[in-house]
Design a protein around this motif. Structure first.
Motif, PDB file in Angstrom:
ATOM      1  N   LEU A 166      35.267  44.292  40.672  1.00 57.65           N
ATOM      2  CA  LEU A 166      35.783  42.952  40.443  1.00 57.65           C
ATOM      3  C   LEU A 166      36.744  43.029  39.260  1.00 57.65           C
ATOM      4  O   LEU A 166      36.364  43.489  38.175  1.00 57.65           O
ATOM      5  N   CYS A 167      37.988  42.589  39.446  1.00 56.24           N
ATOM      6  CA  CYS A 167      38.956  42.737  38.348  1.00 56.24           C
ATOM      7  C   CYS A 167      40.080  41.705  38.434  1.00 56.24           C
ATOM      8  O   CYS A 167      40.289  41.064  39.474  1.00 56.24           O
ATOM      9  N   ALA A 168      40.783  41.591  37.327  1.00 54.09           N
ATOM     10  CA  ALA A 168      41.919  40.663  37.231  1.00 54.09           C
ATOM     11  C   ALA A 168      42.843  41.158  36.130  1.00 54.09           C
ATOM     12  O   ALA A 168      42.463  41.977  35.287  1.00 54.09           O
ATOM     13  N   ALA A 169      44.062  40.637  36.121  1.00 44.22           N
ATOM     14  CA  ALA A 169      45.035  40.997  35.091  1.00 44.22           C
ATOM     15  C   ALA A 169      44.739  40.226  33.799  1.00 44.22           C
ATOM     16  O   ALA A 169      44.236  39.097  33.842  1.00 44.22           O
ATOM     17  N   PRO A 170      45.052  40.816  32.655  1.00 47.87           N
ATOM     18  CA  PRO A 170      44.853  40.101  31.383  1.00 47.87           C
ATOM     19  C   PRO A 170      45.570  38.748  31.344  1.00 47.87           C
ATOM     20  O   PRO A 170      45.061  37.791  30.742  1.00 47.87           O
ATOM     21  N   SER A 171      46.735  38.644  31.983  1.00 48.21           N
ATOM     22  CA  SER A 171      47.472  37.370  31.962  1.00 48.21           C
ATOM     23  C   SER A 171      46.708  36.276  32.684  1.00 48.21           C
ATOM     24  O   SER A 171      46.726  35.103  32.252  1.00 48.21           O
ATOM     25  N   TYR A 172      46.032  36.610  33.780  1.00 48.65           N
ATOM     26  CA  TYR A 172      45.215  35.600  34.480  1.00 48.65           C
ATOM     27  C   TYR A 172      44.054  35.170  33.591  1.00 48.65           C
ATOM     28  O   TYR A 172      43.761  33.964  33.460  1.00 48.65           O
ATOM     29  N   LEU A 173      43.384  36.140  32.996  1.00 50.76           N
ATOM     30  CA  LEU A 173      42.217  35.825  32.155  1.00 50.76           C
ATOM     31  C   LEU A 173      42.609  35.005  30.940  1.00 50.76           C
ATOM     32  O   LEU A 173      41.844  34.139  30.487  1.00 50.76           O
ATOM     33  N   LEU A 230      48.848  43.704  44.382  1.00 53.61           N
ATOM     34  CA  LEU A 230      50.075  43.386  43.654  1.00 53.61           C
ATOM     35  C   LEU A 230      50.045  41.961  43.109  1.00 53.61           C
ATOM     36  O   LEU A 230      50.519  41.697  41.997  1.00 53.61           O
ATOM     37  N   LEU A 231      49.474  41.034  43.879  1.00 56.96           N
ATOM     38  CA  LEU A 231      49.354  39.659  43.387  1.00 56.96           C
ATOM     39  C   LEU A 231      48.425  39.595  42.179  1.00 56.96           C
ATOM     40  O   LEU A 231      48.680  38.857  41.216  1.00 56.96           O
ATOM     41  N   ALA A 232      47.350  40.373  42.226  1.00 55.07           N
ATOM     42  CA  ALA A 232      46.437  40.404  41.080  1.00 55.07           C
ATOM     43  C   ALA A 232      47.151  40.961  39.846  1.00 55.07           C
ATOM     44  O   ALA A 232      46.972  40.451  38.731  1.00 55.07           O
ATOM     45  N   LEU A 233      47.966  41.992  40.032  1.00 52.19           N
ATOM     46  CA  LEU A 233      48.702  42.567  38.904  1.00 52.19           C
ATOM     47  C   LEU A 233      49.662  41.554  38.285  1.00 52.19           C
ATOM     48  O   LEU A 233      49.958  41.613  37.088  1.00 52.19           O
ATOM     49  N   ARG A 234      50.136  40.608  39.104  1.00 53.10           N
ATOM     50  CA  ARG A 234      51.029  39.555  38.604  1.00 53.10           C
ATOM     51  C   ARG A 234      50.267  38.416  37.938  1.00 53.10           C
ATOM     52  O   ARG A 234      50.870  37.446  37.481  1.00 53.10           O
ATOM     53  N   GLY A 235      48.948  38.505  37.910  1.00 52.45           N
ATOM     54  CA  GLY A 235      48.157  37.474  37.257  1.00 52.45           C
ATOM     55  C   GLY A 235      47.861  36.271  38.122  1.00 52.45           C
ATOM     56  O   GLY A 235      47.561  35.189  37.607  1.00 52.45           O
ATOM     57  N   GLU A 236      47.902  36.465  39.466  1.00 54.69           N
ATOM     58  CA  GLU A 236      47.712  35.328  40.379  1.00 54.69           C
ATOM     59  C   GLU A 236      46.242  35.009  40.652  1.00 54.69           C
ATOM     60  O   GLU A 236      45.931  33.928  41.136  1.00 54.69           O
ATOM     61  N   GLY A 237      45.340  35.964  40.413  1.00 57.90           N
ATOM     62  CA  GLY A 237      43.938  35.679  40.710  1.00 57.90           C
ATOM     63  C   GLY A 237      43.064  36.909  40.539  1.00 57.90           C
ATOM     64  O   GLY A 237      43.496  37.954  40.045  1.00 57.90           O
ATOM     65  N   ILE A 238      41.798  36.763  40.963  1.00 59.78           N
ATOM     66  CA  ILE A 238      40.778  37.807  40.840  1.00 59.78           C
ATOM     67  C   ILE A 238      40.642  38.519  42.183  1.00 59.78           C
ATOM     68  O   ILE A 238      40.673  37.889  43.249  1.00 59.78           O
ATOM     69  N   ILE A 239      40.490  39.839  42.142  1.00 51.78           N
ATOM     70  CA  ILE A 239      40.303  40.614  43.369  1.00 51.78           C
ATOM     71  C   ILE A 239      38.992  41.391  43.304  1.00 51.78           C
ATOM     72  O   ILE A 239      38.459  41.658  42.221  1.00 51.78           O
ATOM     73  N   TYR A 240      38.508  41.761  44.480  1.00 49.76           N
ATOM     74  CA  TYR A 240      37.264  42.536  44.624  1.00 49.76           C
ATOM     75  C   TYR A 240      37.581  43.669  45.585  1.00 49.76           C
ATOM     76  O   TYR A 240      37.469  43.523  46.787  1.00 49.76           O
ATOM     77  N   LYS A 241      38.039  44.778  45.030  1.00 50.78           N
ATOM     78  CA  LYS A 241      38.566  45.860  45.847  1.00 50.78           C
ATOM     79  C   LYS A 241      37.864  47.180  45.561  1.00 50.78           C
ATOM     80  O   LYS A 241      37.196  47.340  44.542  1.00 50.78           O
ATOM     81  N   SER A 242      38.074  48.123  46.469  1.00 48.64           N
ATOM     82  CA  SER A 242      37.578  49.476  46.266  1.00 48.64           C
ATOM     83  C   SER A 242      38.033  49.999  44.905  1.00 48.64           C
ATOM     84  O   SER A 242      39.198  49.859  44.522  1.00 48.64           O
TER      85      SER A 242
END
Length: 301
Positions: A166-173, A230-242
């Motif tokens: 579970l992760c997100a970009a610092p800008s989103y947080l 890529l959207l998560a890296l832009r700070g658009e939201g949280i992802i749950y990926k491998s």
């Protein structure tokens, strides 16, 4: 060996139900492929396919011949491999399917190293999150998360201990705050991945004997894992990926791991092939190489 080539083509056409697709897979023109099938039918004295302007399917005789043809080709392939395995160079073509994000950003750069080690091996690559049927399509190996639903398929472990992160970009947080438990995800924009028209919006986490199951929502769903990341890296939201998909981003700090005391779902990575008798030396070399490369990716703290 024109006769063997015709038999390989017949199997590919039967798998794809398409003469043109099979021809592309064997670097032939559709006209040459059509001539080869007609030549084979003339030699056997029976029609192998029922043709119409739009459809191509096996005839009753073709269905009977297909199983025997596959068995015969497997025996000949094994005999050839026994002869070539002792040589310095293992050669051949490997049709290889892999998922979008992992394929483009992790595996693809490695294949240059693999082919430098084994210059006689050619790779035919399919990069897509669509689940390819390795029996019906001309694919030798498919890199997939999880075990295959069909027990007749062979599954070779590549990264058996991989899990989701579970992760997100610092800008989103910075804008929305950091969830401390999975249950707080209900208040966040979660970017969801779609597979076979099914949205992966039910996320499960474990902490010891405790299990948290969360239905998440967000303003974006996509059937391409690379786009979601890529959207998560832009700070658009949280992802749950491998974790394998996001390992480099977590190491660089482009993404931040959330709820680190909770363990994500298992996402073992395997190579899938139609059957063990289909495993040629070139395919075994690729499997060994991938195990080596993924083993070098340590899970970020």
């Amino acid at each position: 060996m024109k006769a063997l080539s015709d038999l390989h083509l017949f199997v590919r056409v039967a798998q794809a139900s398409s003469l043109s697709e099979a021809a592309r897979g064997m670097d032939m023109t559709p006209a040459a492929a059509s001539a080869a099938i007609k030549r084979l039918e003339a030699e056997l004295g029976v029609p192998l396919f029922v043709r119409s302007t739009r459809h191509l399917r096996l005839s009753a005789e073709g269905e009977l011949f297909l199983d025997d043809c596959r068995t015969g080709l497997d025996i000949l392939t094994q005999a050839r491999d026994r002869l070539t395995t002792g040589h310095d160079q293992i050669s051949g073509v490997v049709s290889f399917s892999m998922p979008s994000d992992l394929g483009r950003n992790v595996v693809l750069p490695w294949l240059h190293t693999f082919q430098a080690r084994h210059p006689q091996i050619q790779i035919r690559l399919q990069v897509s999150d669509r689940v390819i049927d390795v029996v019906r399509n001309p694919v030798d190996l498919a890199l997939r998360y999880g075990d295959p639903p069909d027990s007749s398929l062979v599954s070779l472990a590549v990264a058996p201990h991989n899990r989701r992160s579970l992760c997100a970009a610092p800008s989103y947080l910075a804008r929305h705050g950091t969830p401390r438990t999975p249950h707080e995800l209900a208040a966040h924009n979660c970017l969801c991945f779609m597979l076979s028209d099914r949205t992966h919006d039910h996320w499960t986490f474990m902490r010891g004997a405790e299990i948290a199951e969360v239905d998440v929502r967000g303003n974006f769903q996509c059937d391409d894992g690379d786009a979601v990341r890529l959207l998560a890296l832009r700070g658009e939201g949280i992802i749950y990926k491998s974790t394998l998909d996001v390992a480099a981003d977590l190491r660089s700090g482009a993404l931040v791991r959330l709820c680190p005391d909770w363990q994500g779902e298992a996402a073992a990575l395997n190579l899938i092939c139609p059957g063990r008798r289909h495993l040629r030396p070139a395919m075994r070399l690729l499997h060994t190489f991938l195990v080596e490369q993924f083993g070098a990716i340590s899970e970020p703290a």
